[in-house]
Every structure is written in structure tokens, then in C-alpha cells.
Motif scaffolding. Structure first.
Motif, PDB file in Angstrom:
ATOM      1  N   ASP A 385      -8.475 -49.345  36.120  1.00  0.00           N
ATOM      2  CA  ASP A 385      -9.042 -49.632  34.795  1.00  0.00           C
ATOM      3  C   ASP A 385      -7.940 -49.972  33.794  1.00  0.00           C
ATOM      4  N   ARG A 386      -6.848 -49.220  33.872  1.00  0.00           N
ATOM      5  CA  ARG A 386      -5.732 -49.487  32.950  1.00  0.00           C
ATOM      6  C   ARG A 386      -5.163 -50.887  33.192  1.00  0.00           C
ATOM      7  N   LYS A 387      -5.044 -51.251  34.457  1.00  0.00           N
ATOM      8  CA  LYS A 387      -4.496 -52.585  34.755  1.00  0.00           C
ATOM      9  C   LYS A 387      -5.444 -53.673  34.259  1.00  0.00           C
ATOM     10  N   THR A 388      -6.740 -53.475  34.485  1.00  0.00           N
ATOM     11  CA  THR A 388      -7.709 -54.483  34.038  1.00  0.00           C
ATOM     12  C   THR A 388      -7.596 -54.663  32.519  1.00  0.00           C
ATOM     13  N   ALA A 389      -7.531 -53.531  31.805  1.00  0.00           N
ATOM     14  CA  ALA A 389      -7.474 -53.607  30.342  1.00  0.00           C
ATOM     15  C   ALA A 389      -6.161 -54.271  29.906  1.00  0.00           C
ATOM     16  N   ARG A 390      -5.082 -54.003  30.629  1.00  0.00           N
ATOM     17  CA  ARG A 390      -3.763 -54.517  30.238  1.00  0.00           C
ATOM     18  C   ARG A 390      -3.710 -56.042  30.320  1.00  0.00           C
ATOM     19  N   TYR A 391      -4.418 -56.610  31.271  1.00  0.00           N
ATOM     20  CA  TYR A 391      -4.365 -58.067  31.469  1.00  0.00           C
ATOM     21  C   TYR A 391      -5.598 -58.783  30.942  1.00  0.00           C
ATOM     22  N   ALA A 392      -6.427 -58.072  30.139  1.00  0.00           N
ATOM     23  CA  ALA A 392      -7.725 -58.623  29.727  1.00  0.00           C
ATOM     24  C   ALA A 392      -7.591 -59.976  29.034  1.00  0.00           C
ATOM     25  N   GLY A 393      -6.491 -60.196  28.316  1.00  0.00           N
ATOM     26  CA  GLY A 393      -6.288 -61.459  27.599  1.00  0.00           C
ATOM     27  C   GLY A 393      -6.352 -62.677  28.508  1.00  0.00           C
ATOM     28  N   TRP A 394      -5.978 -62.479  29.758  1.00  0.00           N
ATOM     29  CA  TRP A 394      -5.950 -63.600  30.686  1.00  0.00           C
ATOM     30  C   TRP A 394      -7.338 -64.056  31.106  1.00  0.00           C
ATOM     31  N   ASP A 395      -8.360 -63.248  30.786  1.00  0.00           N
ATOM     32  CA  ASP A 395      -9.742 -63.680  31.084  1.00  0.00           C
ATOM     33  C   ASP A 395     -10.358 -64.392  29.885  1.00  0.00           C
ATOM     34  N   GLU A 396      -9.629 -64.433  28.781  1.00  0.00           N
ATOM     35  CA  GLU A 396     -10.144 -65.098  27.585  1.00  0.00           C
ATOM     36  C   GLU A 396      -9.704 -66.565  27.583  1.00  0.00           C
ATOM     37  N   PRO A 397     -10.227 -67.372  26.634  1.00  0.00           N
ATOM     38  CA  PRO A 397     -10.002 -68.827  26.700  1.00  0.00           C
ATOM     39  C   PRO A 397      -8.539 -69.249  26.817  1.00  0.00           C
ATOM     40  N   GLN A 430       3.663 -45.797  30.491  1.00  0.00           N
ATOM     41  CA  GLN A 430       4.228 -45.346  31.770  1.00  0.00           C
ATOM     42  C   GLN A 430       4.193 -43.822  31.932  1.00  0.00           C
ATOM     43  N   GLU A 431       4.577 -43.104  30.860  1.00  0.00           N
ATOM     44  CA  GLU A 431       4.646 -41.636  30.985  1.00  0.00           C
ATOM     45  C   GLU A 431       3.252 -41.053  31.185  1.00  0.00           C
ATOM     46  N   LEU A 432       2.286 -41.611  30.441  1.00  0.00           N
ATOM     47  CA  LEU A 432       0.904 -41.130  30.589  1.00  0.00           C
ATOM     48  C   LEU A 432       0.430 -41.346  32.038  1.00  0.00           C
ATOM     49  N   LEU A 433       0.784 -42.499  32.605  1.00  0.00           N
ATOM     50  CA  LEU A 433       0.332 -42.816  33.972  1.00  0.00           C
ATOM     51  C   LEU A 433       1.036 -41.935  35.002  1.00  0.00           C
ATOM     52  N   GLU A 434       2.320 -41.660  34.779  1.00  0.00           N
ATOM     53  CA  GLU A 434       3.039 -40.766  35.711  1.00  0.00           C
ATOM     54  C   GLU A 434       2.404 -39.382  35.706  1.00  0.00           C
ATOM     55  N   ASN A 435       2.015 -38.913  34.511  1.00  0.00           N
ATOM     56  CA  ASN A 435       1.376 -37.594  34.433  1.00  0.00           C
ATOM     57  C   ASN A 435       0.008 -37.598  35.118  1.00  0.00           C
ATOM     58  N   LEU A 436      -0.668 -38.726  34.993  1.00  0.00           N
ATOM     59  CA  LEU A 436      -1.985 -38.863  35.632  1.00  0.00           C
ATOM     60  C   LEU A 436      -1.869 -38.752  37.157  1.00  0.00           C
ATOM     61  N   VAL A 437      -0.872 -39.437  37.707  1.00  0.00           N
ATOM     62  CA  VAL A 437      -0.648 -39.350  39.162  1.00  0.00           C
ATOM     63  C   VAL A 437      -0.376 -37.894  39.536  1.00  0.00           C
ATOM     64  N   ASN A 438       0.469 -37.238  38.774  1.00  0.00           N
ATOM     65  CA  ASN A 438       0.796 -35.837  39.086  1.00  0.00           C
ATOM     66  C   ASN A 438      -0.429 -34.938  39.035  1.00  0.00           C
ATOM     67  N   ARG A 439      -1.343 -35.210  38.110  1.00  0.00           N
ATOM     68  CA  ARG A 439      -2.563 -34.380  38.052  1.00  0.00           C
ATOM     69  C   ARG A 439      -3.352 -34.507  39.346  1.00  0.00           C
ATOM     70  N   HIS A 440      -3.440 -35.728  39.877  1.00  0.00           N
ATOM     71  CA  HIS A 440      -4.179 -35.903  41.141  1.00  0.00           C
ATOM     72  C   HIS A 440      -3.457 -35.216  42.287  1.00  0.00           C
ATOM     73  N   VAL A 441      -2.119 -35.288  42.280  1.00  0.00           N
ATOM     74  CA  VAL A 441      -1.348 -34.635  43.351  1.00  0.00           C
ATOM     75  C   VAL A 441      -1.562 -33.110  43.274  1.00  0.00           C
ATOM     76  N   GLU A 442      -1.519 -32.556  42.038  1.00  0.00           N
ATOM     77  CA  GLU A 442      -1.642 -31.101  41.882  1.00  0.00           C
ATOM     78  C   GLU A 442      -3.035 -30.582  42.216  1.00  0.00           C
ATOM     79  N   ARG A 443      -4.060 -31.331  41.837  1.00  0.00           N
ATOM     80  CA  ARG A 443      -5.414 -30.776  41.904  1.00  0.00           C
ATOM     81  C   ARG A 443      -6.120 -31.001  43.223  1.00  0.00           C
TER      82      ARG A 443
END
Ligand code: XUL
Ligand code: CO
Length: 445
Positions: A385-397, A430-443
Motif C-alpha cells: 500500500d505504501r508503495k502504491t501511494a508513493r508512486y500514485a502520481g504516475w497513474d495521473e495524466p 524508511q524508519e517507520l517501515l523498518e519498525n513495521l517489519v520488526n513488528r511483524h517479526v516480533e509478533r
């Protein structure tokens, strides 16, 4: 006659006992029948033990001789009797570890003869022996490969040798091992080119050697189709060692080489963790690059040591690193013919016979736990979802006009002037995403 000695007395089969288990010879995470991301764990991971480091290598290094307790390598036995004994030990181990696959080089399972014909006959006899073990144990072949690096004739390369007779010899050897792999129902055939490179450019014709390597691969692909081998042909990239420079440097280099020589779709890669480190990449980078360039096939799961710069082939222990690797593989739809080969070796001081089990049990559990974390990350959809949102401009005109080719450089010059375009940077998070990965690893449980 098949050897019936029990080499690992009192050990195994290794069973799943859950995360709370304190018995080091049980699986805490690998539960073969548990369904993860739509497939049984066993089918999702497709794990294999390698024959060479585990059963052939005696624990020698360039400064010292073998150290390991390897009674199946009993000196003084007739070479074929020794090969049978070693194979009995290997299959006892595979079955007790309860992982579904193994991998081998021709020279691991059968000693070379005095002539090429004798080497072929010996290999054929040992392939028959292996098929018997495979039928009895249910263990399957992830991939076979030819050793094109140990014999002195290959010192200047096999396909890339300045002498076409060496090329012919390598071709004959691969022809025979590819057919053996087919006969054993192998899922893939691997080419690792440790000597396909150079030690000095002063005596090396780069143009010729690249053309030779491409010709060799075309021959292998043609033969695969001729004999009806349905598995994948895989190149295993490595930047150096034993050659000073190896042509199949990394995934991106191999993808470019395949495209230059009309081999796209015919040859994929087998990526090794420690080879990635040697190329100055992460294992994650290599797998993501192979997926992005359409050449991903299989992996050799091992790791290097950050304190030295050679191929230490240690057992994988980092759940975090392997989670990122398996995330890319799962997001790509999972393994097809590929799987996870443990191209791993013990440390030279790990002399006890059961150390081979401890190394593999830890590696299997690391991959199983990483699979759970990767599946949880994938299921959450958070990274996608983050990647889709990051590149959303490329789907516009504007994005569509640029990529569609209808905007020239001058058009864009005019656009920026006329509309006073002044884009503001967005956080890469980047930091938010690294923490997100760690949450999945921990839980993950
Ligand atoms: C060498 C290596 C090989 C290949 C098979 O670094 O990885 O063992 O996996 O030839
Ligand atoms: Co390898």
C-alpha cells in the motif's frame, strides 16, 4: 550393496515441538503441514540439504587438514564402496532431518574414473543407488550440477577456457549430469561458474569468453528441451572466489547477459546469501533485483561473516534478513521449481557428528519463522500500500504522458515554465517501515 550402518545413532527424526521447546533437536517453528500463505510450510519453503559441505568436506581449509568426525569417509575403502557408504549416511541424515530435498554435484556422489567413460559409468551406478534411496525415503532432488571447477583441466575456466577441447569436455560432463538430473526427477539444473572469469586481464579476451559462455548456455538449453527436462536451468551468480573476477557477478549482471544473448525466459538464477554479501549487496537486494528483472529461480540460504571477505557459508540465523528475502519471494507468488538449498558448512571446530543436525535445525527454524513473518507482512498489505501511494502520481495524466512517450523533453521544459511546477518532497518513511517489519517479526507466532 547398500550400507546399512546407522551413522547418527539415537538422533531424530527431528519433529515439530512448538516455540516453547527447549530440546535443541526439535523444530520450534518448522511445522511441515501448517498452511502459510496458501501452501503447506514444506511446499512453501522446499528446503534442501547440500551433499558437498555436509558429507564430502572433511573440515579442511587452505592451512589445515580435515577435523570433522566423518566415519562414512573411511580411508582404505574401494572408491565405489566408499561412495555407497557416504550416500547411505547422507540419506539417513536427509530422512532424519525431515526436509524434502537434497542437491549434489556429480563428483560429490561418484568418484572420477581414469577415463571420461569410467567417470560416466560410475556416476550412472551412483545415480541408480540414489534413486533407490529416494524411493525408500521420499527425499527428492531440488537440483543437480556438474563440478566444473576442481579438476586441473578447468583451471582456466570450463566454457570460457581458451582451449575448445576443455569446452567440449565441460559440455560432455554437463550433458551427462543434466540427463542424470532428469532421470532422478530433479526440479532444476544449476550452473555455478567458479572458474568462468579471469585471474588477470593481461591474458584474457573478454569478447571471446563472453561469446563462449553464451554458446555453452544455448547448448544446455537446447539439450534440456531435446530430452524433455521440465525443470529450470539456473545460473548461480558470484562475484569472485576462486576466480579474481567471475562473469556472473550478481543478479543484475546475469539478467543483462541473458538479454544480450537471447536467453531470457530460458535461464533463471539461483541466488546465494553469502555471494550477495561478496558482491557488496544484501541478500534482499539480490532477490528483489532478480524478481524485478524476471530471472528469479531459487536460493542458496547461507550467510557470510562481516569480519571477513570470503565465502564462509555459515548457517542462516537472522530471521529479520530471511524475512525480507522470503517477503520478496512470496510477493512474487512463491517458489515454482526453486526452493531453499542450505549451501552451508559447519565451522572447522564443530567436530562432533551431531553438529550437522544443530546447524540444519537452526537454519530450518530460521527460514520457517521468517516465512511466518513474511506471510504476515504480505497479508497486512502495508508495504504494498505504501508503495502504491508513493508512486500514485504516475497513474495521473502527467505520468501517463511521460511513460506513454507522448511528451518530449521540450514539452516538459514548456510545462515546467508555463505551469510553474514546483514539486514538494514527500517523506520516504524508511524508519517507520523498518519498525513495521520488526513488528511483524516480533509478533508472528
Ligand atoms: C560455491 C557455491 C557452489 C554452488 C554449486 O560458492 O555456492 O557450491 O552452489 O556449485
Ligand atoms: Co551455492
Amino acid at each position: 550393496m547398500t550400507d546399512t550402518t546407522e551413522f547418527f545413532e539415537g538422533i531424530g527424526p527431528i519433529r515439530y515441538a512448538g516455540p516453547a521447546s527447549d530440546d535443541p533437536l526439535t523444530y520450534r517453528w518448522y511445522d511441515a503441514d501448517r498452511v502459510v500463505a496458501g501452501r503447506r510450510m514444506e511446499d512453501q519453503l522446499r528446503m534442501a540439504v547440500c551433499y558437498w559441505h555436509s558429507f564430502v568436506w572433511p573440515g579442511s581449509d587452505i592451512f589445515g587438514e580435515g577435523t570433522l568426525d566423518r566415519p562414512w569417509n573411511a580411508p582404505g575403502l574401494e572408491p565405489m564402496a566408499a561412495a555407497r557408504r557416504k550416500m547411505a549416511a547422507a540419506f539417513e541424515f536427509f530422512a532424519k532431518l525431515a526436509t524434502p530435498f537434497f542437491c549434489f554435484h556429480d563428483r560429490d556422489i561418484a568418484p572420477a574414473g581414469d577415463t571420461f567413460a569410467e567417470s560416466c559409468a560410475r556416476l550412472d551406478a551412483m545415480v541408480d543407488e540414489a534413486i533407490g534411496h529416494m524411493e525408500r525415503s521420499g527425499v527428492r532432488l531440488l537440483w543437480g550440477t556438474a563440478n566444473l571447477f576442481s579438476h586441473p583441466r578447468y583451471a582456466a575456466g570450463s566454457a570460457t577456457n581458451p582451449d575448445p577441447e576443455v569446452f567440449a569436455h565441460a559440455a560432455a560432463q554437463v550433458c551427462h549430469v543434466l540427463e542424470a538430473t532428469h532421470r532422478m526427477g530433479g526440479a532444476n539444473y544449476v550452473l555455478w561458474g567458479g572458474r568462468e572469469g579471469y585471474d588477470t586481464l593481461l591474458n584474457t579476451d573478454l569478447v571471446r569468453e563472453e561469446a563462449q559462455l553464451a554458446r555453452f548456455l544455448h547448448l544446455v538449453v537446447e539439450h534440456k528441451h531435446r530430452i524433455g527436462f521440465a525443470g529450470s536451468i539456473l545460473i548461480e551468480p558470484k562475484p569472485a572466489e576462486p576466480a579474481k573476477h567471475q562473469y556472473d557477478h550478481d543478479a543484475a549482471t546475469v539478467a543483462g547477459f541473458l538479454a544480450r544473448h537471447g536467453l531470457e525466459g530460458e535461464v533463471l538464477v539461483n541466488l546465494e546469501g553469502n555471494h550477495a554479501t561478496l558482491a557488496g549487496h544484501s541478500f534482499h537486494h539480490e532477490v528483489a533485483t532478480a524478481v524485478a528483472t524476471g530471472v528469479f529461480g531459487s536460493i542458496d540460504a547461507n550467510r557470510g561473516d562481516p569480519q571477513n571477505g570470503w565465502d564462509t557459508d555459515q548457517f542462516p540465523t537472522s530471521v529479520e534478513e530471511c524475512t525480507l528475502v522470503l517477503y520478496e519471494i512470496l510477493a512474487d507468488g512463491g517458489f515454482t521449481t526453486g526452493g531453499i538449498n542450505f549451501d552451508t558448512k559447519l565451522r572447522r571446530q564443530s567436530v562432533a557428528r551431531d553438529d550437522l543436525f544443530h546447524g540444519h535445525v537452526g537454519a530450518v527454524d530460521t527460514m520457517a519463522r521468517a516465512l511466518l513473518a513474511a506471510a504476515s507482512l504480505l497479508e497486512s498489505g502495508a508495504l504494498a500500500d505504501r508503495k502504491t501511494a508513493r508512486y500514485a502520481g504516475w497513474d495521473e495524466p502527467l505520468g501517463a504522458r511521460i511513460l506513454g512517450g507522448s511528451a518530449t523533453l521540450a514539452d516538459l521544459h514548456r510545462l515546467v515554465l508555463d505551469e510553474e511546477l514546483d514539486p514538494t518532497p514527500d517523506s520516504g518513511r524508511q524508519e517507520l517501515l523498518e519498525n513495521l517489519v520488526n513488528r511483524h517479526v516480533e509478533r508472528t507466532r
